[in-house]
Scaffold this active site. Sequence first.
Site, PDB file in Angstrom:
ATOM      1  N   ALA A  13     105.710  40.216 -19.918  1.00  0.00           N
ATOM      2  CA  ALA A  13     105.596  40.061 -21.370  1.00  0.00           C
ATOM      3  C   ALA A  13     106.510  38.988 -21.942  1.00  0.00           C
ATOM      4  O   ALA A  13     106.348  38.597 -23.098  1.00  0.00           O
ATOM      5  CB  ALA A  13     105.883  41.396 -22.067  1.00  0.00           C
ATOM      6  N   GLY A  14     107.467  38.503 -21.171  1.00  0.00           N
ATOM      7  CA  GLY A  14     108.472  37.603 -21.728  1.00  0.00           C
ATOM      8  C   GLY A  14     107.930  36.226 -22.068  1.00  0.00           C
ATOM      9  O   GLY A  14     106.968  35.742 -21.465  1.00  0.00           O
ATOM     10  N   ARG A  18     113.322  29.285 -21.986  1.00  0.00           N
ATOM     11  CA  ARG A  18     114.012  28.206 -21.277  1.00  0.00           C
ATOM     12  C   ARG A  18     113.052  27.331 -20.460  1.00  0.00           C
ATOM     13  O   ARG A  18     113.444  26.269 -19.978  1.00  0.00           O
ATOM     14  CB  ARG A  18     115.094  28.796 -20.368  1.00  0.00           C
ATOM     15  CG  ARG A  18     116.325  29.266 -21.136  1.00  0.00           C
ATOM     16  CD  ARG A  18     117.474  29.538 -20.193  1.00  0.00           C
ATOM     17  NE  ARG A  18     117.300  30.782 -19.460  1.00  0.00           N
ATOM     18  CZ  ARG A  18     117.969  31.106 -18.361  1.00  0.00           C
ATOM     19  NH1 ARG A  18     118.840  30.249 -17.831  1.00  0.00           N
ATOM     20  NH2 ARG A  18     117.771  32.264 -17.758  1.00  0.00           N
ATOM     21  N   THR A  84     113.294  45.823 -21.074  1.00  0.00           N
ATOM     22  CA  THR A  84     112.501  46.247 -19.915  1.00  0.00           C
ATOM     23  C   THR A  84     112.114  47.722 -19.988  1.00  0.00           C
ATOM     24  O   THR A  84     111.024  48.108 -19.560  1.00  0.00           O
ATOM     25  CB  THR A  84     113.281  45.977 -18.626  1.00  0.00           C
ATOM     26  OG1 THR A  84     114.588  46.571 -18.732  1.00  0.00           O
ATOM     27  CG2 THR A  84     113.426  44.480 -18.383  1.00  0.00           C
ATOM     28  N   ASN A 360      72.337  13.658   9.459  1.00  0.00           N
ATOM     29  CA  ASN A 360      73.253  12.543   9.195  1.00  0.00           C
ATOM     30  C   ASN A 360      73.058  12.051   7.759  1.00  0.00           C
ATOM     31  O   ASN A 360      71.940  11.741   7.345  1.00  0.00           O
ATOM     32  CB  ASN A 360      72.985  11.388  10.172  1.00  0.00           C
ATOM     33  CG  ASN A 360      73.998  10.268  10.002  1.00  0.00           C
ATOM     34  OD1 ASN A 360      75.067  10.294  10.599  1.00  0.00           O
ATOM     35  ND2 ASN A 360      73.661   9.280   9.182  1.00  0.00           N
TER      36      ASN A 360
END
Length: 447
Positions: A13-14, A18, A84, A360
């Site tokens: 969820a974060g 950064r 958390t 081919n």
Amino acid sequence: MTERAVALVVLAAGQGSRMQSDLPKVLHRLGGTALLAHALAAGRSLDPAQIVVVAGHGAKAVTSAVARLDPDARVALQPEQLGTGHAVAQALPLLDGFDGRVVVLYGDTPFIGADTLAALAAHPADVVVLGFRAADPGRYGRLVVQGDALDRIVEYKDADEATRAITLCNSGVMAADAGLLRDLVAQLSNDNAAGEYYLTDVVALARAQGRSAAVVTCDEAETLGINTRAELAAAEAAFQSRKRLDALENGVTMADPATVWFALDTHVGRDAIIGQNVVFGPGVTVESGAEILPFCHLEGCHVSAGATVGPFARLRPGAELGGDAHVGNFVEIKNAVLAEGVKVGHLTYLGDAEVGERTNIGAGTVTCNYDGVGKHRTVIGADAFIGSDTMLVAPVSVGARAMTGSGSVITRDVPDGALALGRARQVTKPGLAERIMQALRAARGKA
């Protein structure tokens, strides 16, 4: 697999501020796929009965990714990221009725091994935490133990100097029986420096109830979490190094391993040969004895034993190469099946096609599969000969043992054994080229 049923809760969820990105952190790629895919793949080693992914920031994108990566997983939403413990609380209602072991993983922690997770899930303690000895403990939470028992977890922000001196650190990964976890999570408080509901507090709560808590340890490298672009790059380097070593140890020959890039699910059989500067995207299987020559890019494809690819070839999703097939330089294959012994030497595009045994394909051949609205299929039979620079305007078929003349545009089906010519008759005008050039030069001189 453990004796007790296992459910996974993957925290994803974060925001990952950064990372300096609009993309949710767990969707940044490592080994050709999302970080979240690594966590799900690791958790799958436990053969879980249920999987719940907790999404918050970028929930729509994360939910879409979960549906693609693991259709059996369900998504719980955490609209506000309050820690958390709060995230696990959002997941638990989706596990109503489950009474086995719950293992909590993190979507940004990609390297935890199957053996480590098995030890965590099978441990007899009521609550088990995954810990590691850190060379530089930094700002990790510390694990305070008494003998073999885990007494409590102290977050760095809340730790005194004596506690910060402890080198046994918390990875965040945890296992507990479902009923106990529900009870403990309901008791969590946000009375701490961050004002968050810490999942780590369940250890102290469990001990207060007389429940057992313990630590399973692993190498620090397994617990690497990704929080910045620099850490993501370092993780990619570690991942590639590990995959290259695994390939070499499993009997794959690589001329220059440092230049070969693997995806999470790349499978290369023993005695395969991989040249320099080869990139494997997701979904590639190369069977034993196949050879991938330098500077090739493969994704979502299957290369059978004895086949050769490259150099400078591209296999896109849906490409299937039969045994002893050959795809040469500057050839692109997409959503096409090449049967055993097919040869596509150079400068060709085959998309949405099926090519029979030993056929081919001449240089410069193109299956014209897209009309601006839809894709159409080309079918070529066995032992056919497609002349150089043939344009096959799909939908079209060329029969077994049939031929096309070089430079042909084929718009109608070609029967078995037939020769198809689809080009204008050549007309030659003696001396005309010289007269045209003289006239052009004269005009330029006057200008």
